[in-house]
Design a protein around this motif. Structure first.
Motif: not given
Length: 57
Positions: A18-39
């Motif tokens: 919403h705020d960053g303008g990422c696609s849902r897929s990109e946003a989920e990848n960012l959130a996953a990486r923030a928790q230590g996952f590859k994607n």
């Protein structure tokens, strides 16, 4: 590894989308990486495996 925080994941993904303008897929990848996952795929697979085995790997 501890069980990932699903609420935190969903909140971060929504903010990035919403705020960053990422696609849902990109946003989920960012959130996953923030928790230590590859994607996001690795994140969801880990959770699915945990539900089936009830074991933290």
């Amino acid at each position: 590894m501890t069980v990932p925080d699903i609420d935190w994941f969903e909140e971060r993904a929504a903010i990035a989308e919403h705020d960053g303008g990422c696609s849902r897929s990109e946003a989920e990848n960012l959130a996953a990486r923030a928790q230590g996952f590859k994607n996001a795929e690795a994140y969801w697979q880990w959770l699915a495996d945990y539900v089936v085995t009830k074991q933290i790997k």
